[in-house]
Enzyme design. Structure first.
Site, mmCIF file in Angstrom:
data_model
loop_
_atom_site.group_PDB
_atom_site.id
_atom_site.type_symbol
_atom_site.label_atom_id
_atom_site.label_comp_id
_atom_site.label_asym_id
_atom_site.label_seq_id
_atom_site.Cartn_x
_atom_site.Cartn_y
_atom_site.Cartn_z
ATOM 1 N N ASN A 26 -96.175 -9.341 -60.286
ATOM 2 C CA ASN A 26 -96.043 -7.906 -59.998
ATOM 3 C C ASN A 26 -96.559 -7.137 -61.201
ATOM 4 O O ASN A 26 -96.797 -7.713 -62.260
ATOM 5 C CB ASN A 26 -94.612 -7.532 -59.600
ATOM 6 C CG ASN A 26 -93.644 -7.750 -60.727
ATOM 7 O OD1 ASN A 26 -93.772 -7.146 -61.788
ATOM 8 N ND2 ASN A 26 -92.691 -8.641 -60.520
ATOM 9 N N ASP A 68 -95.484 -26.969 -53.955
ATOM 10 C CA ASP A 68 -95.060 -25.993 -54.957
ATOM 11 C C ASP A 68 -96.194 -25.813 -55.971
ATOM 12 O O ASP A 68 -96.627 -26.782 -56.590
ATOM 13 C CB ASP A 68 -93.812 -26.559 -55.649
ATOM 14 C CG ASP A 68 -93.237 -25.624 -56.686
ATOM 15 O OD1 ASP A 68 -93.924 -24.665 -57.107
ATOM 16 O OD2 ASP A 68 -92.096 -25.867 -57.100
ATOM 17 N N ILE A 69 -96.636 -24.602 -56.139
ATOM 18 C CA ILE A 69 -97.786 -24.374 -57.021
ATOM 19 C C ILE A 69 -97.466 -24.743 -58.471
ATOM 20 O O ILE A 69 -98.362 -25.112 -59.226
ATOM 21 C CB ILE A 69 -98.307 -22.920 -56.885
ATOM 22 C CG1 ILE A 69 -99.727 -22.813 -57.458
ATOM 23 C CG2 ILE A 69 -97.353 -21.914 -57.531
ATOM 24 C CD1 ILE A 69 -100.495 -21.605 -57.015
ATOM 25 N N GLY A 114 -90.185 -15.261 -55.929
ATOM 26 C CA GLY A 114 -91.243 -16.062 -55.314
ATOM 27 C C GLY A 114 -92.020 -16.901 -56.321
ATOM 28 O O GLY A 114 -91.438 -17.521 -57.214
ATOM 29 N N VAL A 115 -93.335 -16.893 -56.177
ATOM 30 C CA VAL A 115 -94.211 -17.666 -57.059
ATOM 31 C C VAL A 115 -93.994 -17.256 -58.523
ATOM 32 O O VAL A 115 -93.926 -18.095 -59.424
ATOM 33 C CB VAL A 115 -95.693 -17.431 -56.669
ATOM 34 C CG1 VAL A 115 -96.633 -18.074 -57.665
ATOM 35 C CG2 VAL A 115 -95.969 -17.964 -55.270
ATOM 36 N N ASP A 116 -93.891 -15.963 -58.727
ATOM 37 C CA ASP A 116 -93.736 -15.407 -60.076
ATOM 38 C C ASP A 116 -92.499 -15.998 -60.770
ATOM 39 O O ASP A 116 -92.573 -16.480 -61.910
ATOM 40 C CB ASP A 116 -93.581 -13.885 -59.928
ATOM 41 C CG ASP A 116 -93.954 -13.132 -61.177
ATOM 42 O OD1 ASP A 116 -94.486 -13.743 -62.114
ATOM 43 O OD2 ASP A 116 -93.704 -11.904 -61.202
ATOM 44 N N SER A 169 -99.622 -12.138 -51.715
ATOM 45 C CA SER A 169 -99.082 -11.013 -50.914
ATOM 46 C C SER A 169 -98.359 -11.414 -49.627
ATOM 47 O O SER A 169 -97.811 -10.543 -48.951
ATOM 48 C CB SER A 169 -100.163 -9.966 -50.560
ATOM 49 O OG SER A 169 -100.505 -9.197 -51.695
ATOM 50 N N THR A 170 -98.358 -12.705 -49.283
ATOM 51 C CA THR A 170 -97.774 -13.082 -47.980
ATOM 52 C C THR A 170 -96.271 -13.360 -48.030
ATOM 53 O O THR A 170 -95.686 -13.748 -47.028
ATOM 54 C CB THR A 170 -98.469 -14.335 -47.392
ATOM 55 O OG1 THR A 170 -98.205 -15.450 -48.271
ATOM 56 C CG2 THR A 170 -99.960 -14.136 -47.247
ATOM 57 N N GLY A 171 -95.651 -13.155 -49.198
ATOM 58 C CA GLY A 171 -94.206 -13.365 -49.313
ATOM 59 C C GLY A 171 -93.487 -12.037 -49.344
ATOM 60 O O GLY A 171 -93.469 -11.297 -48.348
HETATM 61 P P1 ADP Z 1 -96.089 -11.717 -53.057
HETATM 62 O O1 ADP Z 1 -95.134 -10.817 -53.804
HETATM 63 O O2 ADP Z 1 -97.524 -11.573 -53.534
HETATM 64 O O3 ADP Z 1 -95.932 -11.627 -51.580
HETATM 65 P P2 ADP Z 1 -94.561 -14.210 -53.201
HETATM 66 O O4 ADP Z 1 -94.413 -15.052 -54.426
HETATM 67 O O5 ADP Z 1 -93.343 -13.541 -52.661
HETATM 68 O O6 ADP Z 1 -95.734 -13.179 -53.562
HETATM 69 O O7 ADP Z 1 -95.176 -15.078 -52.030
HETATM 70 C C1 ADP Z 1 -96.519 -15.457 -51.901
HETATM 71 C C2 ADP Z 1 -96.591 -16.724 -51.052
HETATM 72 O O8 ADP Z 1 -96.252 -17.843 -51.858
HETATM 73 C C3 ADP Z 1 -95.612 -16.769 -49.876
HETATM 74 O O9 ADP Z 1 -96.310 -17.329 -48.774
HETATM 75 C C4 ADP Z 1 -94.499 -17.677 -50.367
HETATM 76 O O10 ADP Z 1 -93.878 -18.380 -49.293
HETATM 77 C C5 ADP Z 1 -95.256 -18.639 -51.247
HETATM 78 N N1 ADP Z 1 -94.483 -19.277 -52.320
HETATM 79 C C6 ADP Z 1 -93.284 -18.939 -52.859
HETATM 80 N N2 ADP Z 1 -92.956 -19.772 -53.866
HETATM 81 C C7 ADP Z 1 -93.976 -20.675 -53.978
HETATM 82 C C8 ADP Z 1 -94.239 -21.812 -54.815
HETATM 83 N N3 ADP Z 1 -93.395 -22.188 -55.758
HETATM 84 N N4 ADP Z 1 -95.405 -22.491 -54.627
HETATM 85 C C9 ADP Z 1 -96.295 -22.105 -53.675
HETATM 86 N N5 ADP Z 1 -96.104 -21.056 -52.862
HETATM 87 C C10 ADP Z 1 -94.963 -20.355 -52.997
#
Ligand code: ADP
Length: 172
Positions: A23, A9-10, A31-33, A121-123
């Site tokens: 975004n 988890d980042i 997601g990450v955001d 961008s991969t989520g």
């Molecule tokens: P985007 O909108 O740029 O695609 P996302 O946040 O949906 O961004 O996903 C980007 C990547 O990060 C995906 O591969 C997703 O599985 C991964 N991801 C989601 N949450 C976390 C987290 N807490 N820590 C690390 N990677 C994450």
């Protein structure tokens, strides 16, 4: 420069700068955001709102990056960057590369020595993982410069981790 892969988890990373796959509104999302705003707390959002009220009235453009406080995260800064939505009909690779390049430029300006990136961008934005990993590794190898000495890709899940392993195995 060390380039490393971490599964996890980042928001749990201890680095100078954590990159957010934000975004364009800068006001949070999934997601990450979502995870960064949850764990970083209200100071991150307050800083983002200040950016929207000043230089970023229309939000942050795709491929650009901007820093805020990291709030309660174990980091000094969050660098927000907006990845492109993947499209079958158009090659947006240069915009994805720009996210990594611009984030590293901001990190350099801040004096960050260590930076953690998600797979931008991969989520939700739908970029195929192998291609996203290839662009990430290639661009970071080309663009990283002092004082940034450590770049960590923090990957959620085995698919992401193995895609980045394959990308790293390609000779620079
Ligand atoms: P985007 O909108 O740029 O695609 P996302 O946040 O949906 O961004 O996903 C980007 C990547 O990060 C995906 O591969 C997703 O599985 C991964 N991801 C989601 N949450 C976390 C987290 N807490 N820590 C690390 N990677 C994450």
């Amino acid at each position: 420069m060390t380039l490393e892969l971490v599964r996890g988890d980042i928001t749990a990373q201890h680095v100078d700068a954590i990159v957010n796959a934000a975004n364009s509104s800068l006001l949070g999302g999934g997601g990450v955001d979502g995870a960064i705003h949850r764990r970083g707390g209200p100071a991150v959002l307050a800083d983002c709102r200040r950016l929207r009220a000043s230089h970023y009235g229309k939000g942050l453009a795709t491929g650009r990056a901007v820093a805020t406080t990291a709030g309660l995260l174990d980091a000094r800064w969050v660098i927000h960057t907006v990845g492109p939505v993947w499209a079958q009909s158009e090659d947006r690779s240069e915009l994805l590369a720009s996210c990594y390049r611009e984030s590293l430029r901001v990190a350099r300006e801040l004096g960050a020595k260590s930076v953690a990136f998600p797979a931008i961008s991969t989520g939700i934005f739908g970029w195929p993982m192998d291609d996203g990993a290839r662009i990430a590794v290639r661009t970071v190898r080309e663009a990283v410069d002092a004082p940034v000495a450590e770049v960590r890709f923090v990957l959620f899940g085995d698919d992401a981790y193995t895609a980045f392993e394959r990308a790293l195995a390609v000779a620079p």
